[in-house]
Motif scaffolding. Structure first.
Motif, PDB file in Angstrom:
ATOM      1  N   LYS A 128       0.978  -1.107   0.056  1.00  0.00           N
ATOM      2  CA  LYS A 128       0.226   0.051   0.005  1.00  0.00           C
ATOM      3  C   LYS A 128       0.927   1.193  -0.006  1.00  0.00           C
ATOM      4  CE  LYS A 128      -3.779  -2.076   2.545  1.00  0.00           C
ATOM      5  NZ  LYS A 128      -4.441  -2.098   3.955  1.00  0.00           N
ATOM      6  N   LEU A 129       1.702   1.232   0.855  1.00  0.00           N
ATOM      7  CA  LEU A 129       2.831   2.477   0.882  1.00  0.00           C
ATOM      8  C   LEU A 129       3.536   2.620  -0.322  1.00  0.00           C
ATOM      9  CD1 LEU A 129       3.934   1.788   4.612  1.00  0.00           C
ATOM     10  CD2 LEU A 129       2.956   3.720   3.946  1.00  0.00           C
ATOM     11  N   ILE A 130       4.166   1.588  -1.136  1.00  0.00           N
ATOM     12  CA  ILE A 130       4.606   1.574  -2.163  1.00  0.00           C
ATOM     13  C   ILE A 130       3.776   2.399  -3.203  1.00  0.00           C
ATOM     14  CG2 ILE A 130       5.609   0.579  -4.016  1.00  0.00           C
ATOM     15  CD1 ILE A 130       6.752  -1.504  -1.831  1.00  0.00           C
ATOM     16  N   SER A 131       2.372   1.761  -3.258  1.00  0.00           N
ATOM     17  CA  SER A 131       1.309   2.481  -4.245  1.00  0.00           C
ATOM     18  C   SER A 131       0.974   3.982  -3.880  1.00  0.00           C
ATOM     19  CB  SER A 131       0.254   1.437  -4.144  1.00  0.00           C
ATOM     20  OG  SER A 131      -0.724   2.068  -5.115  1.00  0.00           O
ATOM     21  N   GLU A 132       1.165   4.316  -2.538  1.00  0.00           N
ATOM     22  CA  GLU A 132       0.533   5.562  -2.139  1.00  0.00           C
ATOM     23  C   GLU A 132       1.734   6.767  -2.568  1.00  0.00           C
ATOM     24  OE1 GLU A 132      -0.677   5.329   1.685  1.00  0.00           O
ATOM     25  OE2 GLU A 132      -2.099   3.724   1.567  1.00  0.00           O
ATOM     26  N   THR A 133       2.960   6.030  -2.104  1.00  0.00           N
ATOM     27  CA  THR A 133       4.160   7.016  -2.531  1.00  0.00           C
ATOM     28  C   THR A 133       4.764   7.008  -3.719  1.00  0.00           C
ATOM     29  OG1 THR A 133       5.572   5.562  -1.381  1.00  0.00           O
ATOM     30  CG2 THR A 133       4.593   6.981  -0.144  1.00  0.00           C
ATOM     31  N   ARG A 134       4.365   6.053  -4.665  1.00  0.00           N
ATOM     32  CA  ARG A 134       5.297   5.820  -5.975  1.00  0.00           C
ATOM     33  C   ARG A 134       6.707   5.488  -5.425  1.00  0.00           C
ATOM     34  NH1 ARG A 134       2.652   9.596 -10.359  1.00  0.00           N
ATOM     35  NH2 ARG A 134       0.142   8.875 -10.115  1.00  0.00           N
ATOM     36  N   ALA A 135       7.014   4.845  -4.389  1.00  0.00           N
ATOM     37  CA  ALA A 135       8.138   4.543  -3.966  1.00  0.00           C
ATOM     38  C   ALA A 135       9.069   3.834  -4.984  1.00  0.00           C
ATOM     39  CB  ALA A 135       8.462   4.148  -2.669  1.00  0.00           C
ATOM     40  N   GLU A 136      10.298   3.923  -5.082  1.00  0.00           N
ATOM     41  CA  GLU A 136      11.277   3.154  -6.166  1.00  0.00           C
ATOM     42  C   GLU A 136      12.178   2.102  -5.523  1.00  0.00           C
ATOM     43  OE1 GLU A 136      13.242   5.925  -8.578  1.00  0.00           O
ATOM     44  OE2 GLU A 136      11.656   6.768  -9.442  1.00  0.00           O
ATOM     45  N   ALA A 137      11.928   2.303  -4.076  1.00  0.00           N
ATOM     46  CA  ALA A 137      13.123   1.399  -3.197  1.00  0.00           C
ATOM     47  C   ALA A 137      12.327   1.410  -1.609  1.00  0.00           C
ATOM     48  CB  ALA A 137      14.456   2.131  -3.100  1.00  0.00           C
ATOM     49  N   LEU A 138      13.064   0.140  -1.267  1.00  0.00           N
ATOM     50  CA  LEU A 138      12.409  -0.272  -0.081  1.00  0.00           C
ATOM     51  C   LEU A 138      14.021  -0.452   0.771  1.00  0.00           C
ATOM     52  CD1 LEU A 138      10.923  -0.839   2.413  1.00  0.00           C
ATOM     53  CD2 LEU A 138      10.393  -3.124   1.237  1.00  0.00           C
ATOM     54  N   HIS A 139      14.008  -0.057   1.865  1.00  0.00           N
ATOM     55  CA  HIS A 139      15.249  -0.205   2.760  1.00  0.00           C
ATOM     56  C   HIS A 139      14.718  -0.554   4.117  1.00  0.00           C
ATOM     57  CE1 HIS A 139      18.428   1.221  -0.265  1.00  0.00           C
ATOM     58  NE2 HIS A 139      17.475   1.952  -0.410  1.00  0.00           N
ATOM     59  N   TRP A 140      15.709  -1.655   4.632  1.00  0.00           N
ATOM     60  CA  TRP A 140      15.372  -1.843   6.110  1.00  0.00           C
ATOM     61  C   TRP A 140      16.678  -2.561   6.816  1.00  0.00           C
ATOM     62  CZ3 TRP A 140      12.159  -5.527   3.160  1.00  0.00           C
ATOM     63  CH2 TRP A 140      12.613  -6.805   3.007  1.00  0.00           C
ATOM     64  N   ASN A 141      16.588  -2.460   8.039  1.00  0.00           N
ATOM     65  CA  ASN A 141      17.828  -3.010   8.671  1.00  0.00           C
ATOM     66  C   ASN A 141      17.389  -4.583   9.185  1.00  0.00           C
ATOM     67  OD1 ASN A 141      19.614  -0.824   8.609  1.00  0.00           O
ATOM     68  ND2 ASN A 141      18.507   0.074   9.972  1.00  0.00           N
ATOM     69  N   ARG A 142      18.475  -5.473   9.115  1.00  0.00           N
ATOM     70  CA  ARG A 142      18.062  -6.873   9.408  1.00  0.00           C
ATOM     71  C   ARG A 142      17.829  -7.183  10.868  1.00  0.00           C
ATOM     72  NH1 ARG A 142      21.547  -7.159   4.760  1.00  0.00           N
ATOM     73  NH2 ARG A 142      23.643  -6.899   5.888  1.00  0.00           N
ATOM     74  N   LEU A 143      17.052  -8.197  10.945  1.00  0.00           N
ATOM     75  CA  LEU A 143      16.655  -8.790  12.297  1.00  0.00           C
ATOM     76  C   LEU A 143      17.121 -10.225  12.328  1.00  0.00           C
ATOM     77  CD1 LEU A 143      13.154  -7.506  12.821  1.00  0.00           C
ATOM     78  CD2 LEU A 143      15.207  -6.740  14.031  1.00  0.00           C
ATOM     79  N   TYR A 144      17.313 -11.117  13.419  1.00  0.00           N
ATOM     80  CA  TYR A 144      17.908 -12.231  13.030  1.00  0.00           C
ATOM     81  C   TYR A 144      17.255 -13.383  13.676  1.00  0.00           C
ATOM     82  CZ  TYR A 144      21.763  -8.929  11.722  1.00  0.00           C
ATOM     83  OH  TYR A 144      22.366  -8.206  10.886  1.00  0.00           O
ATOM     84  N   GLU A 145      15.959 -13.051  14.418  1.00  0.00           N
ATOM     85  CA  GLU A 145      15.291 -14.027  14.968  1.00  0.00           C
ATOM     86  C   GLU A 145      14.705 -14.946  13.783  1.00  0.00           C
ATOM     87  OE1 GLU A 145      15.682 -10.816  17.684  1.00  0.00           O
ATOM     88  OE2 GLU A 145      14.891 -10.902  15.603  1.00  0.00           O
ATOM     89  N   PRO A 146      14.341 -16.124  14.254  1.00  0.00           N
ATOM     90  CA  PRO A 146      13.811 -16.870  13.045  1.00  0.00           C
ATOM     91  C   PRO A 146      12.572 -16.658  12.440  1.00  0.00           C
ATOM     92  CG  PRO A 146      14.621 -18.429  14.977  1.00  0.00           C
ATOM     93  CD  PRO A 146      14.628 -16.983  15.263  1.00  0.00           C
ATOM     94  N   ALA A 147      11.441 -16.398  13.191  1.00  0.00           N
ATOM     95  CA  ALA A 147      10.231 -15.488  12.609  1.00  0.00           C
ATOM     96  C   ALA A 147      10.534 -14.422  11.662  1.00  0.00           C
ATOM     97  CB  ALA A 147       9.239 -15.363  13.606  1.00  0.00           C
ATOM     98  N   SER A 148      11.372 -13.474  12.295  1.00  0.00           N
ATOM     99  CA  SER A 148      11.750 -12.340  11.196  1.00  0.00           C
ATOM    100  C   SER A 148      12.275 -12.477   9.983  1.00  0.00           C
ATOM    101  CB  SER A 148      12.582 -11.346  12.323  1.00  0.00           C
ATOM    102  OG  SER A 148      11.694 -11.048  13.289  1.00  0.00           O
ATOM    103  N   ILE A 149      13.550 -13.484  10.042  1.00  0.00           N
ATOM    104  CA  ILE A 149      14.007 -13.824   8.947  1.00  0.00           C
ATOM    105  C   ILE A 149      13.157 -14.426   7.945  1.00  0.00           C
ATOM    106  CG2 ILE A 149      15.770 -15.418   7.914  1.00  0.00           C
ATOM    107  CD1 ILE A 149      17.443 -15.231  10.772  1.00  0.00           C
ATOM    108  N   ALA A 150      12.200 -15.437   8.408  1.00  0.00           N
ATOM    109  CA  ALA A 150      11.408 -16.043   7.327  1.00  0.00           C
ATOM    110  C   ALA A 150      10.492 -14.854   6.980  1.00  0.00           C
ATOM    111  CB  ALA A 150      10.587 -16.926   8.139  1.00  0.00           C
TER     112      ALA A 150
END
Length: 482
Positions: free
Chosen positions: A85-107
């Motif tokens: 939704k956010l990508i559509s609303e902003t017409r974003a060209e990229a997505l950035h995040w910082n990694r997490l290392y717990e099993p559920a977050s990785i999946a």
């Protein structure tokens, strides 16, 4: 200018934030977003104390963003759906995040990255939480470490090259039409009509990046000097107390290392500095373990403990432990500190964990679950490693039959009773010599501490012998693997 979504999770800061910086470096307008989706972390959705901290940390992040011309957009729901939704609303060209290392977050993150990349979006993840990521440190045989000392000897080689980026001075404003929720809509803190059980926390803590940096300055000016000796004394301010700020990413480990390395320290401080760095190393090691052994939040790392004769959980004994009413002062003081502040001194954590898993011989998961709900620094990697280490079922746990004596621990590390008297006011009138084991002086107890339990809920000596007998059934199969 083009837009890029910057997805904040447990990296709630502006300084040394690689995801934010990457969006700026690429010439995008960063759109700071937080998506509340605790069910995606199941079965380890944040506990009550963590949620209370998170509310204030998000408030602080939003204020810091607004001071620089931006703002935090808060959403709730399925992360992939909300990002789309956010990508559509902003017409974003990229997505950035910082990694997490717990099993559920990785999946979850793997699924999102693959899904959005397949649609042509630029998706990048970054390291903001660790000095060394789990897959970058290997034994000579190419596998993960299970012993701390060789792990840290290898991992600490990166310290000389550690740098921490400053925060941006200004940020462009996200699209004005982009809507978000109010933080109160997430119901992270106790409702106004209910008792504010977390009210005592905020006498001790200031969530947010500013609070973290202030605490770092206090540590560098104070407790670092003598850290190696005083860190084990719970009655003194002898530690950095930065663990909740690190967990929520309000400060990065790179910032800590850079600050330590930048100081013009006298030679006498070097042992203290090195010891603090090794404590950061244990945090790194915990994340190394949970990445390579993702079942350890519920299963023993050492499979030899699969048939260990844990005692059947006694609800009354477990409740006495949780409420700090065991009749063992060091244990009770620690549990009451936890309830009042959302935190417990590390030396005392080992004592209360040993009491539960050795003297009461209850499975370490009972303690880990309670800590998960009540600690403001409840980190799955650290919590798991700490409980398995004390229980003797995890990595680096030799001798696994170690049993912490709460009496001798009190005599060694709180001989004058400053810690016990602070958290057990009903014992305040007892002389120092009686504090560690007050049940040995029943007459004095009746006179000066009538409101404290007369006897421990379990005989310390007999329960220790029973625990040793139980642990004798576990036979080591040679040295721990490196």
């Amino acid at each position: 200018m083009s837009n890029a979504i910057v997805w904040f999770r447990r990296d709630l800061r502006l300084a040394d934030n690689p995801a934010l910086q990457a969006a700026l470096d690429a010439g995008h307008v960063p759109v700071p977003v937080y998506i509340h989706a605790p069910e995606e972390e199941a079965p380890w959705a944040p506990g009550a104390a963590s949620r209370a901290w998170l509310h204030r940390s998000l408030q602080a992040l939003d204020a810091d963003l607004r001071a620089r011309g931006s703002r935090l957009v808060v959403r709730r729901g399925d992360s992939l759906a909300e990002l789309e939704k956010l990508i559509s609303e902003t017409r974003a060209e990229a997505l950035h995040w910082n990694r997490l290392y717990e099993p559920a977050s990785i999946a979850r993150d793997t699924r999102i990255k693959q899904g959005l990349k397949s649609r042509g979006l630029e998706v990048q993840s970054h390291n903001a939480a660790l000095l060394v990521e789990p897959w970058t440190v290997q034994t000579g045989q190419g596998g993960p470490y299970r012993v701390f000392t060789p792990f840290w000897k290898n991992a600490r080689q990166v310290l000389e090259s550690v740098r921490a980026a400053p925060p941006p001075e200004r940020l462009p404003d996200p699209p004005a039409t982009l809507a978000g929720l109010d933080l109160k809509d997430l119901a992270l803190s106790p409702p106004a009509h209910e008792p504010a059980w977390d009210a005592g926390f905020w006498k001790h803590w200031t969530p947010g990046e500013s609070g973290a940096l202030e605490l770092l300055d206090v540590f560098l000016d104070g407790a670092l000097h003598g850290y190696r000796r005083q860190r084990d004394m719970p009655g003194r301010v002898g530690t950095s107390r930065l663990s909740p700020h690190l967990h929520f990413g309000e400060i990065s480990p790179r910032t800590l290392v850079a600050a330590l390395q930048a100081g013009d320290w006298p030679a006498a401080i070097r042992p203290d500095l090195d010891h603090y760095l090794s404590e950061l190393g244990w945090r790194e090691f915990s994340h190394h373990l949970i990445f390579h052994f993702p079942d350890t939040p519920t299963d023993n790392l050492n499979p030899k403990f699969g048939d260990f004769p844990w005692a059947d959980p006694d609800p009354a004994l477990l409740q006495a432990w949780q409420q700090g009413r065991t009749g063992v002062p060091m244990v009770d003081a620690g549990m009451r500190e936890l309830w009042a502040t959302g935190w417990m001194h590390n030396r005392v954590r080992m004592v209360v964990a040993s009491f539960l898993t050795k003297n009461l011989r209850m499975h370490w998961r009972h303690g880990a679950d309670w800590f998960w709900d009540t600690l403001v620094d409840a980190d799955l990697a650290n919590n798991t490693q700490g409980w398995q280490w004390t229980a003797g079922t995890g990595a680096d746990a030799a001798p696994y039959f170690r049993i912490f004596s709460p009496v001798s621990q009190t005599q060694r590390f709180d001989a004058e009773g400053a810690y016990l008297r602070r958290w057990l006011p009903e014992l305040a009138k007892l002389p120092d010599a009686a504090l560690a084991a007050p049940w040995e002086q029943p007459g004095l107890m009746r006179e000066k501490a009538p409101d404290y339990p007369r006897q421990p809920v379990v005989d310390l000596r007999a329960s220790r012998e029973a625990a040793l007998a139980a642990y004798a059934s576990v036979r080591a199969d040679g040295p721990a693997r490196r």
